[in-house]
Design a protein around this motif. Structure first.
Motif, PDB file in Angstrom:
ATOM      1  N   GLU A 118       0.913  -1.105   0.220  1.00  0.00           N
ATOM      2  CA  GLU A 118      -0.164   0.370  -0.361  1.00  0.00           C
ATOM      3  C   GLU A 118       0.831   1.181  -0.282  1.00  0.00           C
ATOM      4  OE1 GLU A 118      -3.050   0.238  -1.069  1.00  0.00           O
ATOM      5  OE2 GLU A 118      -2.801  -1.833  -1.478  1.00  0.00           O
ATOM      6  N   GLU A 119       2.038   1.367   0.648  1.00  0.00           N
ATOM      7  CA  GLU A 119       2.476   2.145   1.007  1.00  0.00           C
ATOM      8  C   GLU A 119       3.714   3.012  -0.492  1.00  0.00           C
ATOM      9  OE1 GLU A 119       4.470   5.719   2.911  1.00  0.00           O
ATOM     10  OE2 GLU A 119       2.802   4.179   2.858  1.00  0.00           O
ATOM     11  N   VAL A 120       4.010   1.163  -0.888  1.00  0.00           N
ATOM     12  CA  VAL A 120       4.784   1.311  -2.625  1.00  0.00           C
ATOM     13  C   VAL A 120       3.481   2.614  -3.524  1.00  0.00           C
ATOM     14  CG1 VAL A 120       5.801   0.120  -4.338  1.00  0.00           C
ATOM     15  CG2 VAL A 120       6.565  -0.160  -1.927  1.00  0.00           C
ATOM     16  N   ARG A 121       2.583   1.522  -3.470  1.00  0.00           N
ATOM     17  CA  ARG A 121       1.198   2.151  -4.336  1.00  0.00           C
ATOM     18  C   ARG A 121       0.873   3.432  -4.647  1.00  0.00           C
ATOM     19  NH1 ARG A 121      -1.697  -1.809  -6.597  1.00  0.00           N
ATOM     20  NH2 ARG A 121      -2.337  -3.631  -5.830  1.00  0.00           N
ATOM     21  N   ARG A 122       1.382   4.180  -3.293  1.00  0.00           N
ATOM     22  CA  ARG A 122       1.311   5.565  -2.385  1.00  0.00           C
ATOM     23  C   ARG A 122       1.825   6.878  -3.000  1.00  0.00           C
ATOM     24  NH1 ARG A 122       2.214   9.079   1.263  1.00  0.00           N
ATOM     25  NH2 ARG A 122       3.357   7.927   2.579  1.00  0.00           N
ATOM     26  N   LEU A 123       3.633   5.916  -2.785  1.00  0.00           N
ATOM     27  CA  LEU A 123       4.271   7.022  -2.794  1.00  0.00           C
ATOM     28  C   LEU A 123       4.564   6.499  -4.710  1.00  0.00           C
ATOM     29  CD1 LEU A 123       6.830   5.471  -0.619  1.00  0.00           C
ATOM     30  CD2 LEU A 123       5.853   7.954  -0.715  1.00  0.00           C
ATOM     31  N   ASN A 124       3.945   5.546  -5.472  1.00  0.00           N
ATOM     32  CA  ASN A 124       4.084   5.617  -7.013  1.00  0.00           C
ATOM     33  C   ASN A 124       3.384   6.340  -7.707  1.00  0.00           C
ATOM     34  OD1 ASN A 124       4.357   4.388  -9.495  1.00  0.00           O
ATOM     35  ND2 ASN A 124       2.590   4.511  -9.352  1.00  0.00           N
ATOM     36  N   ALA A 125       1.584   6.289  -7.050  1.00  0.00           N
ATOM     37  CA  ALA A 125       0.967   7.925  -7.181  1.00  0.00           C
ATOM     38  C   ALA A 125       1.560   8.558  -7.253  1.00  0.00           C
ATOM     39  CB  ALA A 125      -0.889   7.850  -6.339  1.00  0.00           C
ATOM     40  N   PHE A 126       2.048   9.194  -5.876  1.00  0.00           N
ATOM     41  CA  PHE A 126       2.864  10.589  -6.279  1.00  0.00           C
ATOM     42  C   PHE A 126       3.619  11.596  -7.325  1.00  0.00           C
ATOM     43  CE2 PHE A 126       5.676  13.833  -4.601  1.00  0.00           C
ATOM     44  CZ  PHE A 126       5.305  14.948  -5.130  1.00  0.00           C
ATOM     45  N   ALA A 127       4.712  10.222  -7.950  1.00  0.00           N
ATOM     46  CA  ALA A 127       5.695   9.468  -9.004  1.00  0.00           C
ATOM     47  C   ALA A 127       4.617  10.051 -10.249  1.00  0.00           C
ATOM     48  CB  ALA A 127       6.026   8.924  -9.168  1.00  0.00           C
ATOM     49  N   THR A 128       3.693   9.455 -10.177  1.00  0.00           N
ATOM     50  CA  THR A 128       2.819   9.651 -11.790  1.00  0.00           C
ATOM     51  C   THR A 128       1.674  10.746 -12.092  1.00  0.00           C
ATOM     52  OG1 THR A 128       1.238   8.053 -11.022  1.00  0.00           O
ATOM     53  CG2 THR A 128       2.943   6.771 -11.560  1.00  0.00           C
ATOM     54  N   GLY A 129       1.447  11.426 -10.107  1.00  0.00           N
ATOM     55  CA  GLY A 129       0.530  12.291 -11.019  1.00  0.00           C
ATOM     56  C   GLY A 129      -0.998  11.345 -10.630  1.00  0.00           C
ATOM     57  N   GLY A 130      -0.970  10.082 -10.630  1.00  0.00           N
ATOM     58  CA  GLY A 130      -2.718   8.882 -10.698  1.00  0.00           C
ATOM     59  C   GLY A 130      -2.686   8.590 -11.945  1.00  0.00           C
ATOM     60  N   LEU A 131      -2.141   9.149 -12.927  1.00  0.00           N
ATOM     61  CA  LEU A 131      -1.961   8.876 -14.177  1.00  0.00           C
ATOM     62  C   LEU A 131      -1.797   7.485 -14.341  1.00  0.00           C
ATOM     63  CD1 LEU A 131      -1.788  11.434 -17.126  1.00  0.00           C
ATOM     64  CD2 LEU A 131      -1.697   8.678 -17.107  1.00  0.00           C
ATOM     65  N   ARG A 132      -2.662   6.628 -14.825  1.00  0.00           N
ATOM     66  CA  ARG A 132      -2.916   5.259 -14.647  1.00  0.00           C
ATOM     67  C   ARG A 132      -2.656   4.183 -16.466  1.00  0.00           C
ATOM     68  NH1 ARG A 132      -5.050   1.045 -11.563  1.00  0.00           N
ATOM     69  NH2 ARG A 132      -2.964   0.258 -12.288  1.00  0.00           N
ATOM     70  N   PRO A 133      -2.200   3.255 -16.248  1.00  0.00           N
ATOM     71  CA  PRO A 133      -2.536   2.899 -18.241  1.00  0.00           C
ATOM     72  C   PRO A 133      -3.972   2.658 -18.039  1.00  0.00           C
ATOM     73  CG  PRO A 133      -0.728   2.173 -16.039  1.00  0.00           C
ATOM     74  CD  PRO A 133      -1.117   2.954 -15.673  1.00  0.00           C
ATOM     75  N   ASP A 134      -4.378   2.174 -19.272  1.00  0.00           N
ATOM     76  CA  ASP A 134      -5.407   2.148 -19.762  1.00  0.00           C
ATOM     77  C   ASP A 134      -5.253   0.369 -19.875  1.00  0.00           C
ATOM     78  OD1 ASP A 134      -6.684   4.542 -20.871  1.00  0.00           O
ATOM     79  OD2 ASP A 134      -4.925   4.876 -22.055  1.00  0.00           O
ATOM     80  N   LEU A 135      -4.126   0.088 -20.382  1.00  0.00           N
ATOM     81  CA  LEU A 135      -4.014  -1.342 -20.323  1.00  0.00           C
ATOM     82  C   LEU A 135      -3.048  -1.937 -20.327  1.00  0.00           C
ATOM     83  CD1 LEU A 135      -5.416  -4.246 -21.180  1.00  0.00           C
ATOM     84  CD2 LEU A 135      -4.633  -4.308 -22.947  1.00  0.00           C
ATOM     85  N   VAL A 136      -2.310  -3.194 -18.836  1.00  0.00           N
ATOM     86  CA  VAL A 136      -1.222  -3.823 -18.661  1.00  0.00           C
ATOM     87  C   VAL A 136      -1.182  -4.880 -19.227  1.00  0.00           C
ATOM     88  CG1 VAL A 136       0.197  -4.323 -16.966  1.00  0.00           C
ATOM     89  CG2 VAL A 136      -0.810  -2.241 -16.975  1.00  0.00           C
ATOM     90  N   LEU A 137      -0.096  -5.453 -19.888  1.00  0.00           N
ATOM     91  CA  LEU A 137      -0.556  -6.764 -20.601  1.00  0.00           C
ATOM     92  C   LEU A 137       0.749  -7.486 -20.224  1.00  0.00           C
ATOM     93  CD1 LEU A 137      -0.709  -5.331 -24.037  1.00  0.00           C
ATOM     94  CD2 LEU A 137      -2.108  -6.633 -23.245  1.00  0.00           C
ATOM     95  N   ILE A 138       0.886  -8.540 -18.997  1.00  0.00           N
ATOM     96  CA  ILE A 138       1.168  -8.962 -18.813  1.00  0.00           C
ATOM     97  C   ILE A 138       1.958 -10.576 -19.012  1.00  0.00           C
ATOM     98  CG2 ILE A 138       2.495 -10.230 -16.175  1.00  0.00           C
ATOM     99  CD1 ILE A 138      -0.271  -8.761 -14.951  1.00  0.00           C
ATOM    100  N   LEU A 139       3.310 -10.570 -19.739  1.00  0.00           N
ATOM    101  CA  LEU A 139       3.875 -11.677 -19.932  1.00  0.00           C
ATOM    102  C   LEU A 139       4.044 -11.900 -19.279  1.00  0.00           C
ATOM    103  CD1 LEU A 139       6.010 -10.047 -23.005  1.00  0.00           C
ATOM    104  CD2 LEU A 139       3.687 -10.522 -22.760  1.00  0.00           C
ATOM    105  N   ASP A 140       3.367 -13.474 -19.171  1.00  0.00           N
ATOM    106  CA  ASP A 140       2.976 -14.525 -17.362  1.00  0.00           C
ATOM    107  C   ASP A 140       4.437 -15.900 -18.330  1.00  0.00           C
ATOM    108  OD1 ASP A 140       2.795 -16.106 -15.245  1.00  0.00           O
ATOM    109  OD2 ASP A 140       1.370 -16.788 -16.048  1.00  0.00           O
ATOM    110  N   LEU A 141       5.547 -16.039 -17.192  1.00  0.00           N
ATOM    111  CA  LEU A 141       5.758 -16.820 -17.935  1.00  0.00           C
ATOM    112  C   LEU A 141       7.004 -17.285 -16.312  1.00  0.00           C
ATOM    113  CD1 LEU A 141       7.658 -17.973 -20.065  1.00  0.00           C
ATOM    114  CD2 LEU A 141       9.670 -16.769 -19.520  1.00  0.00           C
TER     115      LEU A 141
END
Ligand code: Z5A
Length: 244
Positions: free
Chosen positions: A130-153
């Motif tokens: 949760e802390e990582v997410r909070r700090l990340n949101a400060f760095a991004t200004g809350g702007l999030r991707p429209d789609l995250v394609l996770i290559l699962d391996l």
């Protein structure tokens, strides 16, 4: 609907956003760089501007941070410092790549983004998510991707591919098999809880992975990708512009 409308409008620093923000994620050797290149070529061929960049990196700040993070073993960087360095690179990435690209209505394709931070610094290093997410949101200004394609391996398979390609482990890759397995399973947890994320089977051949990615884009964003087809071999019709 313009895919970016919802997420952009919710963030003060994402205002005026018109383009599409796509991210390719996964463990090392999952095929991210391969698929970023293929996706960018496909989108270019559709007559839509696609900007690609890797994280950490892309910007001058990001490349400097990347060198410290990946190559400077002697600095003995702790987990918290690692997180802040990643986020320093991300803030520059947002300012120099993501916001300008989205504001002019183009497609931003990122080779890693915030899910890497959640998976590596959260699940892998064990920092509170949760802390990582909070700090990340400060760095991004809350702007999030429209789609995250996770290559699962499985992490071991990715490492085997890298060894075959002759790649030497960087500082993070040298963190051990347990760390890399936590990262791989962390990605799966993240995919389950976020409807903007999807797992793509990265054990498939590159053409198969590419087809799966195109199909997902066509499904989620009928405009402009729905009419473009999911096959990697068929000739693609010209799509309408992304947004006005
Ligand atoms: N990191 C972090 O900790 N926190 C963060 O917030 C961020 C990053 C943003 C960045 O390293 C490091 O930073 C990374 C996470 C951390 N450290 N680790 N681990 P990077 O950018 O160099 O990431 P990487 O994952 O190590 O990239 P890579 O080595 O270039 O792997 P890739 O891009 O996923 O794979 P590739 O280069 O496309 O393909 C690898 C090989 O497999 C190559 O020989 C291909 O020809 C082959 N390949 C590709 N696709 C396939 C398929 N489908 N089948 C078989 N073989 C394939």
């Amino acid at each position: 609907m313009n895919p970016s409308e919802g997420s952009g409008a919710s963030s003060p620093r994402g205002e005026g956003r018109r383009g599409l923000f796509l991210v390719i994620e996964g463990v090392e050797g999952a095929g991210k760089s391969t698929q970023v290149e293929r996706l960018a070529h496909w989108i270019d061929a559709l007559g839509i501007e696609a900007v690609r960049a890797r994280e950490p990196g892309g910007t001058a700040v990001g490349e400097a941070v990347r060198e410290i993070l990946l190559d400077r073993e002697e600095l003995r960087i702790g987990a918290e410092s690692e997180l802040f360095l990643m986020l320093a690179a991300r803030a520059a990435f947002m300012r120099e790549f993501v916001r300008p690209t989205l504001q002019r209505g183009a497609v931003m394709i990122a080779d890693r983004f915030e899910f890497s931070t959640f998976a590596y610094q959260g699940f892998g290093r064990g920092l509170p998510l949760e802390e990582v997410r909070r700090l990340n949101a400060f760095a991004t200004g809350g702007l999030r991707p429209d789609l995250v394609l996770i290559l699962d391996l499985p992490a071991a398979e990715g490492r085997a591919r890298q060894r075959t390609a002759g790649k030497v482990d960087d500082r993070i890759e040298a963190s051990g098999d347990g760390f890399l397995e936590r990262v791989a399973s962390g990605y799966r947890v993240l995919a389950e809880e976020d409807d903007r994320a999807v797992l793509v089977d990265a054990l498939l051949e590159p053409d198969g992975v590419e087809s799966r990615i195109r199909s997902e884009l066509a499904l989620r964003f009928p405009e402009p990708f729905g009419t473009a087809g999911g096959s990697t071999t068929s000739k693609q019709p010209e799509p309408p512009p992304l947004s006005e």
